[in-house]
Write a protein that holds these residues in place. Sequence first.
Motif, PDB file in Angstrom:
ATOM      1  N   PRO A   8      39.947  49.086  55.538  1.00 16.63           N
ATOM      2  CA  PRO A   8      41.249  48.435  55.326  1.00 16.63           C
ATOM      3  C   PRO A   8      41.179  47.076  54.634  1.00 16.63           C
ATOM      4  O   PRO A   8      42.104  46.695  53.926  1.00 16.63           O
ATOM      5  CB  PRO A   8      41.817  48.296  56.747  1.00 16.63           C
ATOM      6  N   GLU A   9      40.083  46.359  54.780  1.00 21.84           N
ATOM      7  CA  GLU A   9      39.968  45.024  54.184  1.00 21.84           C
ATOM      8  C   GLU A   9      39.691  45.063  52.681  1.00 21.84           C
ATOM      9  O   GLU A   9      39.797  44.031  52.008  1.00 21.84           O
ATOM     10  CB  GLU A   9      38.846  44.228  54.882  1.00 21.84           C
ATOM     11  N   ASP A  10      39.323  46.217  52.131  1.00 19.14           N
ATOM     12  CA  ASP A  10      39.036  46.301  50.696  1.00 19.14           C
ATOM     13  C   ASP A  10      40.312  46.122  49.880  1.00 19.14           C
ATOM     14  O   ASP A  10      41.382  46.584  50.259  1.00 19.14           O
ATOM     15  CB  ASP A  10      38.386  47.646  50.354  1.00 19.14           C
ATOM     16  N   ILE A  15      40.467  48.491  43.635  1.00 18.38           N
ATOM     17  CA  ILE A  15      40.116  49.917  43.587  1.00 18.38           C
ATOM     18  C   ILE A  15      40.965  50.611  42.532  1.00 18.38           C
ATOM     19  O   ILE A  15      40.458  51.371  41.707  1.00 18.38           O
ATOM     20  CB  ILE A  15      40.289  50.575  44.970  1.00 18.38           C
ATOM     21  N   SER A  16      42.253  50.343  42.520  1.00 15.09           N
ATOM     22  CA  SER A  16      43.145  50.928  41.530  1.00 15.09           C
ATOM     23  C   SER A  16      42.724  50.530  40.120  1.00 15.09           C
ATOM     24  O   SER A  16      42.814  51.330  39.186  1.00 15.09           O
ATOM     25  CB  SER A  16      44.587  50.509  41.797  1.00 15.09           C
ATOM     26  N   HIS A  17      42.240  49.316  39.962  1.00 18.65           N
ATOM     27  CA  HIS A  17      41.776  48.833  38.650  1.00 18.65           C
ATOM     28  C   HIS A  17      40.682  49.751  38.088  1.00 18.65           C
ATOM     29  O   HIS A  17      40.644  50.012  36.882  1.00 18.65           O
ATOM     30  CB  HIS A  17      41.282  47.389  38.765  1.00 18.65           C
ATOM     31  N   ASP A  49      45.081  55.186  50.594  1.00 14.16           N
ATOM     32  CA  ASP A  49      45.198  55.378  52.038  1.00 14.16           C
ATOM     33  C   ASP A  49      45.931  56.662  52.417  1.00 14.16           C
ATOM     34  O   ASP A  49      46.447  56.776  53.532  1.00 14.16           O
ATOM     35  CB  ASP A  49      45.886  54.155  52.656  1.00 14.16           C
ATOM     36  N   THR A  50      45.960  57.632  51.521  1.00 12.32           N
ATOM     37  CA  THR A  50      46.589  58.917  51.824  1.00 12.32           C
ATOM     38  C   THR A  50      45.893  59.551  53.026  1.00 12.32           C
ATOM     39  O   THR A  50      44.658  59.664  53.034  1.00 12.32           O
ATOM     40  CB  THR A  50      46.509  59.857  50.598  1.00 12.32           C
ATOM     41  N   PRO A  51      46.640  59.943  54.051  1.00  6.76           N
ATOM     42  CA  PRO A  51      46.012  60.561  55.226  1.00  6.76           C
ATOM     43  C   PRO A  51      45.149  61.773  54.830  1.00  6.76           C
ATOM     44  O   PRO A  51      45.545  62.598  54.011  1.00  6.76           O
ATOM     45  CB  PRO A  51      47.207  60.998  56.081  1.00  6.76           C
ATOM     46  N   GLY A  52      43.957  61.819  55.401  1.00  7.07           N
ATOM     47  CA  GLY A  52      43.035  62.917  55.145  1.00  7.07           C
ATOM     48  C   GLY A  52      42.125  62.697  53.946  1.00  7.07           C
ATOM     49  O   GLY A  52      41.185  63.457  53.742  1.00  7.07           O
ATOM     50  N   TRP A  53      42.394  61.675  53.148  1.00  2.00           N
ATOM     51  CA  TRP A  53      41.547  61.375  51.993  1.00  2.00           C
ATOM     52  C   TRP A  53      40.464  60.387  52.422  1.00  2.00           C
ATOM     53  O   TRP A  53      40.700  59.485  53.228  1.00  2.00           O
ATOM     54  CB  TRP A  53      42.351  60.758  50.862  1.00  2.00           C
ATOM     55  N   HIS A  54      39.291  60.556  51.841  1.00  2.00           N
ATOM     56  CA  HIS A  54      38.164  59.672  52.102  1.00  2.00           C
ATOM     57  C   HIS A  54      37.772  59.050  50.765  1.00  2.00           C
ATOM     58  O   HIS A  54      37.358  59.770  49.848  1.00  2.00           O
ATOM     59  CB  HIS A  54      36.990  60.454  52.700  1.00  2.00           C
ATOM     60  N   SER A  55      37.919  57.738  50.662  1.00  2.00           N
ATOM     61  CA  SER A  55      37.623  57.045  49.410  1.00  2.00           C
ATOM     62  C   SER A  55      36.305  56.304  49.532  1.00  2.00           C
ATOM     63  O   SER A  55      36.126  55.456  50.413  1.00  2.00           O
ATOM     64  CB  SER A  55      38.740  56.063  49.060  1.00  2.00           C
TER      65      SER A  55
END
Length: 169
Positions: A8-10, A15-17, A49-55
């Motif tokens: 969450p702190e990232d 990331i979008s960039h 942060d889409t539920p179920g996604w792992h980034s």
Amino acid sequence: MDIRLAVPEDDRLAISHVYEESWKYAYRGMIPDAFLDGMPKGRWAERIDTPGWHSLLLLDGGRIAGTSTYCASRFPERAGWGEIASIYLLPEYMGKGYGGALLHAALDGLAAMGLGRVFLRVLEENARARRFYERMRFRASGIVLTDEIGGRTVRELEYIYDGMEGTEK
């Protein structure tokens, strides 16, 4: 270089960039320039942060240089499969082996979820990405989908991975 799951702190804009710069570089000539050049900053920030996604994040010191997202399949026809939803790098990190490292980390994450059969989709025109996935032991399934991006119809090819041995690391 380190690879770890996003926390969450990232910085979601950082990331979008990575997505934005990778799209502008990799998809030039495949997707209309006006669409690529007009992408708003932070376009992908909320999706991280889409539920179920792992980034996953590829970190160069404190800099976010790449990202990959994996999940259980979002598509009913591939229920029980794992999906590589994305692998993106900042352009200056492309071609240096970091994409392979992100891919293997995503495959490991899917295997830990019990999902050894994996698929992804890639633009048909993206020869560089297709060669990369083929080198990594993915193969075209024969399924072709069409989509519209920036007012242009594009074809996406489905590639599958069956957990074969001998994949480059």
